[in-house]
Design a protein around this motif. Structure first.
Motif, short mmCIF file in Angstrom:
data_model
loop_
_atom_site.label_atom_id
_atom_site.label_comp_id
_atom_site.label_asym_id
_atom_site.label_seq_id
_atom_site.Cartn_x
_atom_site.Cartn_y
_atom_site.Cartn_z
N VAL A 112 0.89 -1.08 -0.07
CA VAL A 112 -0.16 -0.05 0.10
C VAL A 112 0.91 1.34 -0.04
O VAL A 112 1.74 1.26 0.72
CB VAL A 112 -0.84 -0.03 1.23
CG1 VAL A 112 -1.69 1.30 1.26
CG2 VAL A 112 -1.70 -1.13 1.27
N GLU A 115 -1.15 8.38 -1.09
CA GLU A 115 -1.74 8.80 -2.41
C GLU A 115 -0.83 9.71 -3.01
O GLU A 115 -0.86 9.54 -4.23
CB GLU A 115 -2.91 9.79 -1.71
CG GLU A 115 -3.78 10.13 -2.63
CD GLU A 115 -4.45 9.19 -3.47
OE1 GLU A 115 -4.49 9.18 -4.96
OE2 GLU A 115 -5.01 8.31 -3.03
N TYR A 118 0.97 7.02 -4.86
CA TYR A 118 0.35 6.26 -5.77
C TYR A 118 -0.03 7.14 -7.06
O TYR A 118 0.03 6.30 -8.06
CB TYR A 118 -0.79 5.83 -5.03
CG TYR A 118 -1.68 4.98 -6.09
CD1 TYR A 118 -1.33 3.26 -5.99
CD2 TYR A 118 -2.84 5.20 -6.76
CE1 TYR A 118 -2.22 2.43 -6.65
CE2 TYR A 118 -3.54 4.35 -7.35
CZ TYR A 118 -3.22 3.25 -7.60
OH TYR A 118 -4.19 2.19 -8.24
N SER A 119 -0.02 8.26 -6.92
CA SER A 119 -0.53 9.14 -8.12
C SER A 119 0.50 9.04 -9.26
O SER A 119 0.52 9.49 -10.51
CB SER A 119 -1.16 10.45 -7.57
OG SER A 119 0.11 11.10 -7.18
N GLU A 123 -0.43 3.12 -14.37
CA GLU A 123 -1.49 2.41 -14.14
C GLU A 123 -1.26 0.98 -14.25
O GLU A 123 -0.64 0.32 -14.94
CB GLU A 123 -2.64 2.82 -15.24
CG GLU A 123 -3.06 4.24 -15.44
CD GLU A 123 -4.03 4.36 -14.20
OE1 GLU A 123 -4.71 3.59 -13.63
OE2 GLU A 123 -3.96 5.60 -13.28
N ASP A 133 -7.62 -7.95 -6.69
CA ASP A 133 -9.21 -8.27 -6.22
C ASP A 133 -9.08 -9.51 -5.11
O ASP A 133 -10.09 -9.52 -4.35
CB ASP A 133 -10.07 -8.71 -7.36
CG ASP A 133 -10.65 -7.31 -8.17
OD1 ASP A 133 -10.34 -6.22 -7.56
OD2 ASP A 133 -10.80 -7.53 -9.50
N THR A 139 -6.78 -1.55 -0.69
CA THR A 139 -7.02 -0.08 -0.66
C THR A 139 -7.31 0.49 -2.03
O THR A 139 -6.79 -0.12 -2.86
CB THR A 139 -6.17 0.75 0.30
OG1 THR A 139 -4.79 0.78 -0.39
CG2 THR A 139 -5.89 -0.13 1.58
N GLU A 140 -7.49 1.91 -2.04
CA GLU A 140 -7.37 2.72 -3.34
C GLU A 140 -6.14 2.82 -3.59
O GLU A 140 -5.80 2.97 -4.82
CB GLU A 140 -8.13 4.06 -3.13
CG GLU A 140 -9.65 3.72 -3.08
CD GLU A 140 -10.60 3.18 -4.15
OE1 GLU A 140 -10.02 3.81 -5.13
OE2 GLU A 140 -11.20 2.42 -3.98
N THR A 141 -4.81 2.56 -2.92
CA THR A 141 -3.58 2.80 -3.44
C THR A 141 -2.80 1.63 -3.11
O THR A 141 -1.59 1.51 -2.93
CB THR A 141 -2.96 3.81 -2.57
OG1 THR A 141 -3.10 3.45 -0.88
CG2 THR A 141 -3.68 5.12 -2.36
N SER A 142 -3.43 0.40 -3.36
CA SER A 142 -2.85 -0.96 -3.36
C SER A 142 -2.34 -1.15 -4.77
O SER A 142 -2.71 -1.01 -5.69
CB SER A 142 -3.91 -1.89 -2.98
OG SER A 142 -4.33 -1.80 -1.54
N ARG A 143 -1.01 -1.89 -4.61
CA ARG A 143 -0.47 -2.54 -5.98
C ARG A 143 0.25 -3.74 -5.69
O ARG A 143 0.39 -4.08 -4.34
CB ARG A 143 0.77 -1.53 -6.37
CG ARG A 143 0.02 -0.02 -7.03
CD ARG A 143 -0.68 -0.49 -8.21
NE ARG A 143 0.31 -1.09 -9.40
CZ ARG A 143 0.89 -0.36 -10.30
NH1 ARG A 143 0.80 0.93 -10.18
NH2 ARG A 143 1.51 -1.09 -11.21
#
Length: 171
Positions: A112, A115, A118-119, A123, A133, A139-143
């Motif tokens: 994680v 923000e 991550y930005s 992509e 998934d 989270t919204e910033t997971s990779r």
């Protein structure tokens, strides 16, 4: 160290370029996937020759990794390595981290980002999104750490491992 993604390509190009000028590089670019060209070029630009042995100068950055127990690990990392490469190279003993060895089939290298970091990332591809998934603590910033290549802009960043992990191969 050149990123593992480029090692095979780099080795074949060095064979082709040994004892010649780099004029053949332009022709070889046509054979390289577009996404690999910039990483390969950055690696080739760092090559210095002494006799016939290439020496690769590595740019390093500092990153902070917060493990599942909340302990902070500060390490030096090579630009163009993945987060998985760093964890393995530095022999950080993060439980089950990257058990699929970067084949995007397990989600155990789920990390994680803040923000702002991550930005700045590229992509994620669809196969990475599908694997995320199945990850715990999404989270919204997971990779996936095996898919994030380090850049100069990431110097000083902090990456957090979620407290729980899921090995998608067991689902």
């Amino acid at each position: 160290m050149i990123s593992r993604k480029c090692i095979g390509l780099y080795a074949s190009m060095l064979k082709s370029l040994s004892r010649t000028q780099c004029s053949g590089v332009a022709r070889m670019h046509q054979q390289v996937k577009r996404s690999e060209v910039s990483a390969l070029c950055r690696s080739l630009l760092r090559v210095r020759t002494f006799h016939s042995s290439p020496i690769v100068a590595q740019d390093k950055i500092t990153i902070n990794l917060i493990d599942r127990k909340g302990k902070k690990h500060t390490v030096q990392a090579n630009i163009d390595d993945t987060i998985l490469d760093v964890v393995l190279d530095k022999e950080l003993n993060f439980e089950s981290f990257g058990v699929c060895e970067g084949t995007v089939s397990c989600s155990t290298c789920h990390v994680v980002f803040s923000e702002d970091v991550y930005s700045k990332l590229e992509e994620p591809l669809m196969d990475e999104m599908d694997m995320l998934d199945l990850a715990c603590g999404l989270t919204e910033t997971s990779r996936l750490g095996c898919q994030v290549y380090l850049t100069e802009e990431m110097d000083g960043m902090t990456v957090t491992l979620p407290r729980e992990i899921t090995d998608a191969r067991e689902i």
